[in-house]
Design an enzyme around this catalytic site. Structure first.
Site, PDB file in Angstrom:
ATOM      1  NE  ARG A 101      -1.166   2.142   3.163  1.00 21.68           N
ATOM      2  CZ  ARG A 101      -0.257   2.918   3.726  1.00 21.68           C
ATOM      3  NH1 ARG A 101       0.251   3.959   3.087  1.00 21.68           N
ATOM      4  NH2 ARG A 101       0.167   2.675   4.959  1.00 21.68           N
ATOM      5  CB  SER A 149       7.859  15.160  14.573  1.00 18.76           C
ATOM      6  OG  SER A 149       7.634  13.774  14.708  1.00 18.76           O
ATOM      7  CD1 TRP A 173      13.755   7.478   8.924  1.00 22.46           C
ATOM      8  CD2 TRP A 173      13.488   5.402   8.124  1.00 22.46           C
ATOM      9  NE1 TRP A 173      14.364   6.608   9.800  1.00 22.46           N
ATOM     10  CE2 TRP A 173      14.209   5.324   9.337  1.00 22.46           C
ATOM     11  CE3 TRP A 173      13.206   4.225   7.435  1.00 22.46           C
ATOM     12  CZ2 TRP A 173      14.639   4.117   9.872  1.00 22.46           C
ATOM     13  CZ3 TRP A 173      13.630   3.017   7.961  1.00 22.46           C
ATOM     14  CH2 TRP A 173      14.346   2.975   9.177  1.00 22.46           C
ATOM     15  CG  PHE A 267       2.542  20.567   6.508  1.00 24.14           C
ATOM     16  CD1 PHE A 267       3.421  19.544   6.789  1.00 24.14           C
ATOM     17  CD2 PHE A 267       2.618  21.717   7.271  1.00 24.14           C
ATOM     18  CE1 PHE A 267       4.356  19.639   7.803  1.00 24.14           C
ATOM     19  CE2 PHE A 267       3.551  21.837   8.290  1.00 24.14           C
ATOM     20  CZ  PHE A 267       4.425  20.803   8.553  1.00 24.14           C
ATOM     21  N   GLY A 371       1.343 -19.929  19.612  1.00 26.54           N
ATOM     22  CA  GLY A 371       2.718 -19.929  19.137  1.00 26.54           C
ATOM     23  C   GLY A 371       2.812 -19.928  17.626  1.00 26.54           C
ATOM     24  CD  GLU A 394       3.571   9.841   5.159  1.00 25.71           C
ATOM     25  OE1 GLU A 394       3.959  11.013   5.331  1.00 25.71           O
ATOM     26  OE2 GLU A 394       3.984   9.130   4.224  1.00 25.71           O
ATOM     27  CB  THR A 396       4.714  10.433  15.899  1.00 30.27           C
ATOM     28  OG1 THR A 396       4.609  11.772  16.422  1.00 30.27           O
ATOM     29  CG2 THR A 396       6.040  10.276  15.169  1.00 30.27           C
TER      30      THR A 396
END
Length: 415
Positions: A101, A149, A173, A267, A371, A394, A396
């Site tokens: 996705r 952030s 990232w 943003f 398990g 996107e 936290t």
């Protein structure tokens, strides 16, 4: 909201409130096409891809043929589908895997959206049609090693030299960067240089340092551009996140996004991605419940199936109640986005609530599997591990909490 394991003509087990009845025939048809793709092309292989840390790039052309790249954008070869249709597609894709996705989010909601929202007409004509067709893959370079952030704290800079812009800095990232053909890079630009490049009334605002954040379209084969996959991940393993190094990368003057209004530019794109995440997380949650239910139906302990025990039924009930609330929240967001009334704090409500809810559901579903649930044969723990990343990127939990807190109190508590 049907599952890939249930024929589209029947009510899915987890649909306690008949949410299916609130969808149009066109919405159901589009969703089911994506669910069929997930059934055929993702479910049989995802455990191996995840274990081997492989992003299946061979799926990209099929995803483009399904109209998933730029699905909710209009014109320029994009799908022009509704926000609700897009959300339903993201739910089905993430029922397969969050990493798959994410490909659609990075390509459409971030890279393509940046050009669609903030690019010039020639830029849109140049880049969007081949990106929608999957012929060009994009990435979105905002986050940095020391600016996650707080993107306003980015250290990447750009300055004008004659007919070129020069970019220098690092990004971290960044999804798809090492295989991308084009990157949207956000950098701080001296205010005077920025003003000279702004079209019409789209004026950027300088920050306290006299710089402004602007976006650039950068071909990844430009000298000085480097991208390397981040290794050793315990989450999002069937995906690709990278470090980017910009070593005095020179791009033409018309590479700047002329209509990007400071930090509001990235943003705006993040809001698109966050909206899709709110839907997608519910796909991972639903798939985990269905996996637990199927397992508990067949697994016998003390001469009866696990589904015959009160504690198992309580777990299944509690998980499905939370799933239902999250799906209804997503649907309300979709209807409001289609009506043009969705506000940014509402997207934070959806992203925060649904990611937090989904990860709890996936962890609880794993307990029903015992398990056996820690093996790649079963999906819930893989989904839970992926959601550790989804919950973080996107925005936290803390960021979205403060966005909602500001809406409630009128006070900004970010600083």
């Amino acid at each position: 909201m049907t599952t890939a394991h249930t024929p589209a003509t029947s009510t899915p087990t987890t649909d306690l409130m008949e949410i299916e009845s609130q969808l149009s025939a066109e919405e159901v048809s589009g969703r089911d096409r994506v669910a069929d793709f997930v059934d055929r092309r993702i479910r049989p292989h995802i455990a191996r891809w995840y274990e081997d840390a492989v992003l299946p790039t061979e799926l990209f052309s099929e995803m483009a043929q399904l109209g998933l790249f730029g699905m909710h954008l209009t014109g320029y070869g994009c799908g022009g589908r509704s926000a609700t249709e897009y959300g339903l597609a993201m739910q089905e894709l993430e029922a397969g895997d969050s990493g798959i996705r994410t490909v659609v989010s990075v390509q459409g909601s971030l890279a393509m959206s940046a050009i669609h929202k903030h690019g010039s007409e020639p830029q849109k004509q140049r880049w969007l049609p081949p990106m929608a067709a999957g012929e060009i893959i994009g990435c979105f370079g905002l986050t940095e090693p020391t600016a996650g952030s707080d993107p306003g704290g980015m250290a990447t800079v750009a300055w004008r030299e004659g007919d070129e812009w020069v970019l220098r800095g690092q990004k971290r990232w960044i999804g798809l960067a090492s295989i991308a053909d084009v990157a949207i890079i956000w950098a701080k630009v001296p205010f005077a240089d920025s003003e000279a490049a702004v079209e019409g009334e789209h004026r950027a605002r300088a920050d306290s340092a006299g710089d402004v954040v602007r976006g650039f379209i950068v071909s990844t084969d430009t000298p000085g551009f480097g991208a390397a996959p981040i290794e050793g991940k315990l989450s999002m393993r069937a995906s690709l996140q990278c470090d980017i190094d910009l070593d005095n990368v020179r791009v033409p003057a018309d590479s700047i996004l002329p209509q990007s209004p400071g930090l509001r530019g990235p943003f705006d794109c993040l809001s698109e991605a966050r909206y899709g995440i709110a839907w997608g997380a519910m796909g991972a949650a639903r798939d985990s419940i269905e996996a637990a239910l199927a397992y508990a139906t067949e697994r016998r302990q003390f001469d009866r199936p696990l589904t015959g025990y009160q504690l198992t039924q309580k777990k299944l009930t509690d998980m499905t109640l939370e799933l239902t609330k999250g799906q209804l929240l997503s649907l309300q967001m979709g209807r409001m986005k289609d009506a043009g009334t969705l506000q940014s704090h509402m997207i934070s409500v959806g992203k925060l609530n649904n990611c937090r809810t989904a990860i709890d559901i996936c962890r609880e579903a794993r307990t029903i599997l015992g398990g056996n649930g820690i093996t790649g044969q079963h999906a819930p723990l893989r989904h839970a591990n992926n959601l550790e990343s989804v919950r973080t990127y996107e925005g936290t939990d803390e960021v979205h909490t403060l966005i909602i807190g500001k809406r409630l109190t009128g006070e900004s508590a970010f600083r």
